[in-house]
Design an enzyme around this catalytic site. Structure first.
Site, short mmCIF file in Angstrom:
data_model
loop_
_atom_site.label_atom_id
_atom_site.label_comp_id
_atom_site.label_asym_id
_atom_site.label_seq_id
_atom_site.Cartn_x
_atom_site.Cartn_y
_atom_site.Cartn_z
N THR A 89 -9.59 -1.69 -1.95
CA THR A 89 -9.17 -0.35 -2.36
C THR A 89 -7.65 -0.30 -2.37
O THR A 89 -7.02 -0.70 -3.33
CB THR A 89 -9.78 0.73 -1.44
OG1 THR A 89 -9.55 0.39 -0.07
CG2 THR A 89 -11.28 0.86 -1.69
N LYS A 123 -12.25 -6.23 3.45
CA LYS A 123 -11.31 -5.26 2.89
C LYS A 123 -10.99 -4.27 3.98
O LYS A 123 -11.80 -3.99 4.86
CB LYS A 123 -11.87 -4.56 1.66
CG LYS A 123 -13.10 -3.69 1.87
CD LYS A 123 -12.89 -2.29 2.38
CE LYS A 123 -11.88 -1.51 1.61
NZ LYS A 123 -11.72 -0.11 2.20
N THR A 148 -14.21 1.81 9.22
CA THR A 148 -13.13 1.83 8.24
C THR A 148 -12.78 0.49 7.65
O THR A 148 -11.65 0.20 7.37
CB THR A 148 -11.88 2.45 8.87
OG1 THR A 148 -11.57 1.71 10.04
CG2 THR A 148 -12.12 3.88 9.22
N GLU A 176 -1.87 0.10 5.25
CA GLU A 176 -1.22 0.83 4.17
C GLU A 176 0.25 1.05 4.46
O GLU A 176 0.62 1.66 5.48
CB GLU A 176 -1.94 2.17 3.96
CG GLU A 176 -3.30 1.98 3.32
CD GLU A 176 -4.10 3.26 3.22
OE1 GLU A 176 -5.05 3.29 2.43
OE2 GLU A 176 -3.78 4.22 3.96
#
Length: 397
Positions: free
Chosen positions: A147, A173, A184, A270
């Site tokens: 993602t 991932k 998560t 991120e």
């Protein structure tokens, strides 16, 4: 045990494929892993009370039948919080994959990741399913499950069990919303060892606490995510049984794969610029050590200090203090890299230039020595940057 350049299809009897089906605008977003024969299977799942339909369907199949032959995954749309229609679509995803492979539906696991609240575009799923092939491009599967990840995350190892070579591979991932206990992220591990589902579950459950459950990116827990391990016995090795040397060897192999994937997920958080590894040493017990390590690596103040390359050891000590663990804090030693900054809970002088060199590296090791026992624990995370806010502020738009 030997690490080598491989992919999720490296173990005997496995294949994989990935492609762009249209769940996302341009990038690959749909793939599967297929075993030649039904495989033993084990899983661990998100602890979020809101559980997405794909996870419910997969977990039910595993708990009822204890075998699996294929896993099909889409990214871009999570099929979470989608009500009865989402559940119907999840079962349809499982059934149509089974029909294409000519196997029973319970042999198919499904997984989805992406935006919560959107229904699966079933027309795109069906067209994508038509294009997936057995013995396709396994490297594309690693791309298709991503993602907000910036890189694929794969690992492969092999080892000798007597005269038989056993191969294990993993792909994962995970970039944001990473705060297990088991949540998560998606991780899939394949192996050609001969081991029952019950024994495989034992090995997975034993290792998840010290690997995937010791990573944290942002404190959020997702609704979809899980770890699945499949072992199809195609190596021809003797059955691995609990309480044996072979089981310990297999468990070490699984731990190595899971640790490698966990660190890669943490490093690719991120907006991350640095991987943070926190080691807590000489704690009263292993649970306390792991709890303290995770408290430090999960602290937003520690994360921002690391991003700013500020050796602010006070934030680290504070995170130790509020972790809720029963451990003495009057003789703590903290080191950043190889440089002690706190010794027996007293500030230590250090060379600023030498420290700056350490803080500028893309991996920072933080060591916390409690001098209060003999147990150790490790956790992994990343710094908290401006880009984390940008990515998550604009996730849907």
């Amino acid at each position: 045990m030997e690490f080598f350049q491989g992919n999720i299809a490296s173990p005997l009897g496995f294949s994989a494929d990935g492609l762009h089906a249209g769940f996302k605008k341009r990038k690959m977003d749909f793939g599967w892993v297929v075993s030649e024969v039904p495989a033993s299977v084990a899983g661990v799942y998100t602890t979020n009370k809101v559980v997405a339909p794909p996870l419910i369907v997969t977990r039910s199949a595993i708990e009822t039948h204890r075998e699996m032959q294929a896993v099909v995954v889409n990214s871009g749309v999570a099929n979470s919080c989608t009500g009865s229609q989402g559940m119907a679509d999840a079962y349809r995803m499982q059934k149509q994959t089974a029909e294409k492979l000519k196997i029973a539906p319970h042999l198919v696991g499904i997984a989805s990741t992406g935006v919560i609240g959107d229904l699966l575009p079933m027309d795109k799923l069906e067209k994508g399913l038509e294009k997936l092939v057995v013995n396709g491009n396994a490297d594309d599967f690693a791309k298709a499950i991503l993602t907000t990840d910036t890189v694929t995350k794969t690992v492969a190892v092999k080892d000798m069990f007597g005269s038989d070579e056993v191969t294990m591979a993993g792909v994962a991932k995970g970039s944001g919303m990473i705060h297990p206990n088991m949540a998560t992220m998606l991780a899939f591990i394949t192996c050609d060892a001969n081991i029952s589902s019950q024994t495989l579950q034992l090995a997975l459950s034993q290792n998840v606490e010290t690997t995937f459950n010791q990573i944290t990116i942002d404190g959020d827990t997702s609704t979809n995510d899980m770890v699945l391990v499949l072992a199809n016995g195609c190596s021809g090795s003797q059955e691995i049984l609990p309480g044996t040397t072979a089981f310990d060897q297999f468990s070490d192999m699984l731990s190595a794969v899971m640790t490698d994937l966990a660190k890669k997920i943490a490093k690719d958080g991120e907006g991350a610029t640095k991987l943070i590894e926190v080691q807590v040493r000489n704690a009263p017990d292993s649970q306390t050590a792991r709890m303290l390590a995770k408290s430090v690596v999960g602290s937003s103040l520690v994360k921002t200090a690391v991003f700013g390359e500020d050796p602010n050891w006070g934030r680290i000590l504070a995170a130790v203090g509020y972790a809720g663990a029963d451990a003495a804090v009057d003789k703590v030693t903290i080191s950043l890299g190889h440089i002690p900054v706190l010794v027996d809970s007293n500030p230590a002088a250090f060379d600023d230039e030498e420290m700056q060199d350490i803080m500028q590296e893309d991996e920072l090791n933080i060591t916390v020595d409690l001098h209060d026992g003999s147990s150790h624990g490790t956790a992994w995370g990343c710094d908290l940057s401006y880009d984390y806010v940008k990515i998550n502020a604009l996730y849907r738009t």
